[in-house]
Design an enzyme around this catalytic site. Structure first.
Site, PDB file in Angstrom:
ATOM      1  N   ASN A  25     -13.410 -80.234 -32.531  1.00 19.73           N
ATOM      2  CA  ASN A  25     -13.720 -81.014 -30.627  1.00 19.73           C
ATOM      3  C   ASN A  25     -14.210 -82.199 -30.373  1.00 19.73           C
ATOM      4  OD1 ASN A  25     -16.131 -81.748 -29.300  1.00 19.73           O
ATOM      5  ND2 ASN A  25     -17.179 -79.246 -29.628  1.00 19.73           N
ATOM      6  N   ASP A  82     -15.924 -84.356 -28.420  1.00 22.90           N
ATOM      7  CA  ASP A  82     -16.852 -84.420 -27.389  1.00 22.90           C
ATOM      8  C   ASP A  82     -16.888 -85.815 -28.074  1.00 22.90           C
ATOM      9  OD1 ASP A  82     -16.790 -82.119 -26.335  1.00 22.90           O
ATOM     10  OD2 ASP A  82     -18.707 -81.208 -26.423  1.00 22.90           O
ATOM     11  N   HIS A  83     -17.313 -86.198 -29.430  1.00 28.31           N
ATOM     12  CA  HIS A  83     -17.908 -86.960 -29.795  1.00 28.31           C
ATOM     13  C   HIS A  83     -16.996 -88.168 -29.581  1.00 28.31           C
ATOM     14  CE1 HIS A  83     -22.059 -84.910 -30.663  1.00 28.31           C
ATOM     15  NE2 HIS A  83     -20.959 -83.994 -31.248  1.00 28.31           N
ATOM     16  N   HIS A 103     -16.443 -79.624 -24.828  1.00 25.07           N
ATOM     17  CA  HIS A 103     -17.320 -79.197 -23.424  1.00 25.07           C
ATOM     18  C   HIS A 103     -18.116 -79.705 -22.222  1.00 25.07           C
ATOM     19  CE1 HIS A 103     -21.993 -77.478 -23.815  1.00 25.07           C
ATOM     20  NE2 HIS A 103     -21.783 -76.868 -23.049  1.00 25.07           N
ATOM     21  N   ARG A 132     -20.507 -80.298 -20.326  1.00 28.14           N
ATOM     22  CA  ARG A 132     -22.010 -80.162 -20.043  1.00 28.14           C
ATOM     23  C   ARG A 132     -21.873 -80.444 -18.863  1.00 28.14           C
ATOM     24  NH1 ARG A 132     -24.968 -79.868 -25.199  1.00 28.14           N
ATOM     25  NH2 ARG A 132     -26.605 -79.589 -23.640  1.00 28.14           N
ATOM     26  N   ARG A 149     -22.042 -84.905 -20.512  1.00 26.57           N
ATOM     27  CA  ARG A 149     -23.103 -86.966 -20.957  1.00 26.57           C
ATOM     28  C   ARG A 149     -22.436 -87.146 -22.559  1.00 26.57           C
ATOM     29  NH1 ARG A 149     -27.104 -82.995 -25.428  1.00 26.57           N
ATOM     30  NH2 ARG A 149     -28.053 -82.511 -23.408  1.00 26.57           N
ATOM     31  N   GLU A 162     -16.009 -75.658 -23.275  1.00 30.17           N
ATOM     32  CA  GLU A 162     -17.254 -74.391 -23.617  1.00 30.17           C
ATOM     33  C   GLU A 162     -17.616 -74.680 -22.549  1.00 30.17           C
ATOM     34  OE1 GLU A 162     -18.814 -76.220 -27.208  1.00 30.17           O
ATOM     35  OE2 GLU A 162     -17.841 -75.741 -28.742  1.00 30.17           O
ATOM     36  N   THR A 174     -26.032 -77.580 -28.928  1.00 29.53           N
ATOM     37  CA  THR A 174     -26.145 -76.191 -28.299  1.00 29.53           C
ATOM     38  C   THR A 174     -26.897 -75.461 -29.497  1.00 29.53           C
ATOM     39  OG1 THR A 174     -24.065 -75.875 -27.790  1.00 29.53           O
ATOM     40  CG2 THR A 174     -25.016 -73.946 -27.843  1.00 29.53           C
ATOM     41  N   GLU A 181     -17.668 -66.785 -30.573  1.00 30.49           N
ATOM     42  CA  GLU A 181     -17.957 -67.357 -32.047  1.00 30.49           C
ATOM     43  C   GLU A 181     -18.765 -67.529 -32.724  1.00 30.49           C
ATOM     44  OE1 GLU A 181     -15.935 -71.606 -30.689  1.00 30.49           O
ATOM     45  OE2 GLU A 181     -17.722 -72.303 -32.153  1.00 30.49           O
ATOM     46  N   HIS A 186     -19.987 -75.056 -35.369  1.00 30.65           N
ATOM     47  CA  HIS A 186     -21.281 -74.878 -35.135  1.00 30.65           C
ATOM     48  C   HIS A 186     -21.882 -76.087 -36.433  1.00 30.65           C
ATOM     49  CE1 HIS A 186     -24.794 -77.455 -32.912  1.00 30.65           C
ATOM     50  NE2 HIS A 186     -24.464 -76.565 -32.123  1.00 30.65           N
TER      51      HIS A 186
END
Ligand code: PXP
Length: 260
Positions: free
Chosen positions: A6, A8-9, A42, A44, A48, A69, A100, A150, A214
């Site tokens: 993932n 995203d960060h 993701h 969102r 963000r 996602e 999440t 998931e 997660h």
């Protein structure tokens, strides 16, 4: 075991300044080279981190399948249908959350969920549902035309962090656990593992593919890896955090070696 990375960060870091650095696009080749099996992002509602333009460019250019996602919001589902990722993972979303929290309410939200799943299926997109390891929720998921679930490992990861790491106790999602004694925390950890085991078994019996994710990191995977029904892990924050010190390629390789 497949690894969905993932990213995203990377976009979180990029968004800290209004320059395109680091560009999440640069992760695509690195994750592939390091042995990652999938790119997870993701989109969102509040955008963000990953933006519509990021999602478009990532899906068009990724060397690996992209797992996108998204929430059940109609506008978001329409965007996802037009982006055509390899898979959409439906997740609950609250604007004020840091990340999440909890899985989808598959039973309570069945009408909205059916509508979203049906649109995605019509667009030829595989669908996964991000859910808590709760048997009734898993059974309800199997009634829908989805390929995969998931399992949310957040409760397990929070309990593990409180018992075995120096992760800050002020973290919002683990505040509710602060009043527990060590032995109560231990019992709760064992219970969370048992739920994940039972949930994965039930899902596999119902012919659902099983992923998990997660809060997973380089320290807390042992119990998860023992659950043979889990075929894929989606991991983000810990890999991107480690990459700050080691580089993304080394961070992904190290994770891949742990879960192989
Ligand atoms: N899986 C899902 C469905 C998620 O929503 C997230 C967080 O975006 C992850 C996996 C990755 O979680 P983490 O960043 O804690 O590894």
């Amino acid at each position: 075991m497949k690894l969905g990375v993932n990213i995203d960060h990377i976009a979180v870091l990029r968004n800290a300044r209004l320059v395109n650095d680091p560009d999440p696009m640069d992760a695509l080749g690195i994750v592939k080279r390091a042995g990652g099996d999938q790119i997870t992002i993701h989109l969102r509602e509040d955008r963000r981190h990953i933006t519509d333009e990021d999602a478009k460019r990532i899906i068009e250019n990724s060397f690996l399948p992209v797992n996108l996602e998204c929430s059940l919001d109609e506008e978001i589902i329409d965007i996802v249908c037009s982006l055509k990722p390899h898979r959409a993972t439906l997740v609950p979303e609250k604007r004020e959350e840091v990340t999440t929290e909890g899985g989808l309410d598959v039973i309570g939200q069945s009408k909205r969920l059916e509508a979203a799943v049906s649109k995605l299926r019509q667009a030829d997109i595989a669908v996964s549902l991000f859910i808590d390891p709760d048997i009734k929720t898993i059974e309800a998921s199997a009634q829908l035309p989805v390929d995969m679930i998931e399992l949310h490992t957040g409760t397990y990861a929070n309990l593990y962090a409180m018992l075995h790491t120096n992760l800050s106790r002020s973290i919002h999602s683990i505040k509710s656990l602060e009043s527990l004694s060590r032995s109560e925390l231990n019992d709760a950890l064992n219970e969370s593992i048992a739920q994940l085991q039972k949930g994965a078994k039930k899902a596999a019996e119902l012919k659902l593919e099983v992923a998990a994710g997660h809060g997973l990191n380089y320290h807390n995977l042992d119990e998860i890896l023992k659950i043979s029904e889990i075929e894929e892990l989606n991991i983000g924050q810990s890999i991107v955090a480690r990459s700050v010190y080691t580089g993304l390629e080394a961070a992904v390789k190290e994770m891949k070696a742990l879960i192989a």
